[in-house]
Design a protein around this motif. Sequence first.
Motif, PDB file in Angstrom:
ATOM      1  N   GLY A  26     -10.831   2.891  -1.678  1.00 55.64           N
ATOM      2  CA  GLY A  26     -10.793   2.367  -3.040  1.00 55.64           C
ATOM      3  C   GLY A  26      -9.483   2.697  -3.736  1.00 55.64           C
ATOM      4  N   ILE A  27      -8.999   3.929  -3.524  1.00 56.85           N
ATOM      5  CA  ILE A  27      -7.705   4.320  -4.092  1.00 56.85           C
ATOM      6  C   ILE A  27      -6.600   3.449  -3.519  1.00 56.85           C
ATOM      7  CG2 ILE A  27      -5.991   6.173  -4.219  1.00 56.85           C
ATOM      8  CD1 ILE A  27      -8.350   8.160  -4.175  1.00 56.85           C
ATOM      9  N   TRP A  28      -6.609   3.274  -2.184  1.00 58.23           N
ATOM     10  CA  TRP A  28      -5.592   2.452  -1.527  1.00 58.23           C
ATOM     11  C   TRP A  28      -5.627   1.017  -2.056  1.00 58.23           C
ATOM     12  CZ3 TRP A  28      -1.378   1.008   0.539  1.00 58.23           C
ATOM     13  CH2 TRP A  28      -1.293  -0.178   1.266  1.00 58.23           C
ATOM     14  N   GLU A  29      -6.823   0.435  -2.197  1.00 56.95           N
ATOM     15  CA  GLU A  29      -6.938  -0.940  -2.691  1.00 56.95           C
ATOM     16  C   GLU A  29      -6.386  -1.058  -4.108  1.00 56.95           C
ATOM     17  OE1 GLU A  29     -10.551  -3.391  -0.723  1.00 56.95           O
ATOM     18  OE2 GLU A  29     -11.176  -1.769  -2.070  1.00 56.95           O
ATOM     19  N   THR A  30      -6.680  -0.079  -4.951  1.00 55.57           N
ATOM     20  CA  THR A  30      -6.183  -0.094  -6.326  1.00 55.57           C
ATOM     21  C   THR A  30      -4.663  -0.039  -6.360  1.00 55.57           C
ATOM     22  OG1 THR A  30      -8.185   0.952  -7.205  1.00 55.57           O
ATOM     23  CG2 THR A  30      -6.176   1.149  -8.521  1.00 55.57           C
ATOM     24  N   VAL A  31      -4.096   0.882  -5.573  1.00 55.79           N
ATOM     25  CA  VAL A  31      -2.632   1.022  -5.526  1.00 55.79           C
ATOM     26  C   VAL A  31      -1.998  -0.237  -4.941  1.00 55.79           C
ATOM     27  CG1 VAL A  31      -0.730   2.312  -4.472  1.00 55.79           C
ATOM     28  CG2 VAL A  31      -2.722   3.537  -5.373  1.00 55.79           C
ATOM     29  N   TYR A  32      -2.598  -0.776  -3.875  1.00 55.63           N
ATOM     30  CA  TYR A  32      -2.074  -1.977  -3.221  1.00 55.63           C
ATOM     31  C   TYR A  32      -2.051  -3.164  -4.186  1.00 55.63           C
ATOM     32  CZ  TYR A  32      -2.863  -6.414  -0.730  1.00 55.63           C
ATOM     33  OH  TYR A  32      -2.853  -7.707  -0.335  1.00 55.63           O
ATOM     34  N   MET A  33      -3.172  -3.420  -4.852  1.00 60.06           N
ATOM     35  CA  MET A  33      -3.233  -4.552  -5.784  1.00 60.06           C
ATOM     36  C   MET A  33      -2.260  -4.370  -6.937  1.00 60.06           C
ATOM     37  SD  MET A  33      -7.208  -5.808  -6.128  1.00 60.06           S
ATOM     38  CE  MET A  33      -7.861  -4.227  -6.683  1.00 60.06           C
ATOM     39  N   THR A  34      -2.151  -3.142  -7.438  1.00 57.70           N
ATOM     40  CA  THR A  34      -1.273  -2.875  -8.575  1.00 57.70           C
ATOM     41  C   THR A  34       0.195  -3.065  -8.200  1.00 57.70           C
ATOM     42  OG1 THR A  34      -2.856  -1.301  -9.515  1.00 57.70           O
ATOM     43  CG2 THR A  34      -0.588  -1.159 -10.290  1.00 57.70           C
ATOM     44  N   LEU A  35       0.612  -2.471  -7.084  1.00 58.20           N
ATOM     45  CA  LEU A  35       2.018  -2.550  -6.666  1.00 58.20           C
ATOM     46  C   LEU A  35       2.419  -3.977  -6.324  1.00 58.20           C
ATOM     47  CD1 LEU A  35       2.513   0.640  -4.453  1.00 58.20           C
ATOM     48  CD2 LEU A  35       3.416   0.206  -6.733  1.00 58.20           C
TER      49      LEU A  35
END
Length: 221
Positions: A14-23
């Motif tokens: 979930g953390i990775w998905e959040t960072v990925y979508m944001t970046l």
Amino acid sequence: MFHSLWQNGIIQFGIWETVYMTLLSTIVSYVIGLPLGIMLSVTDKDGICPVLWLNRIVGFIVNIFRSIPFIILMVALLPVAKLVVGTSFGNKAMVVVLIIAAAPYVARMVESSIKEVDKGIIEAAQAMGTSTGKIITKVLIPEAKPSLIIGGVISMVTILSYSAMAATIGGGGLGQIAITYGYQRYNNDIIWICVVLTIIIVQIIQEAGAFIAHKTDKRIK
């Protein structure tokens, strides 16, 4: 519950998905929003190349997208996402929605940063016969760099908050975990854990952005 989610890698993912979508959304939004913001600034009546009709058209389009609440815009753009990536569900679709929603916001942030550049520096460049293109690339952008970076941080945090809302219509990340494992299962602990993790990500973004802006500010010796 948290231990189980952590053991299964759901929190980490979930953390990775959040960072990925944001970046990804921030990068593409700036690819679109940076030239739009520069155009809005230089074609303004007080800009280096006033073209009022173009400024008003671009400004009108930008204002339309900025005036629509994200939750409404998000639903309205699902058909566009499906047209672009072949689906209106999941992170790929949400990235398309985030980019379209954030690019106008970025454009206004860039416009504001460019307008902060000292007019004396611009006038000096014009007096030396510098072309409009070189004034933009050699004067405006370098002089506005610290402000542009701070604006980028603000935009990234805004996109991060958008990504959490995108979980309501199929997006992933911490927002999806908070809804699925927290809200829908009446587990407030998971909701607050997602809140804390989001705050940590925001603090990292803000501290990194402030450090980079400080290092690029020529006024600070």
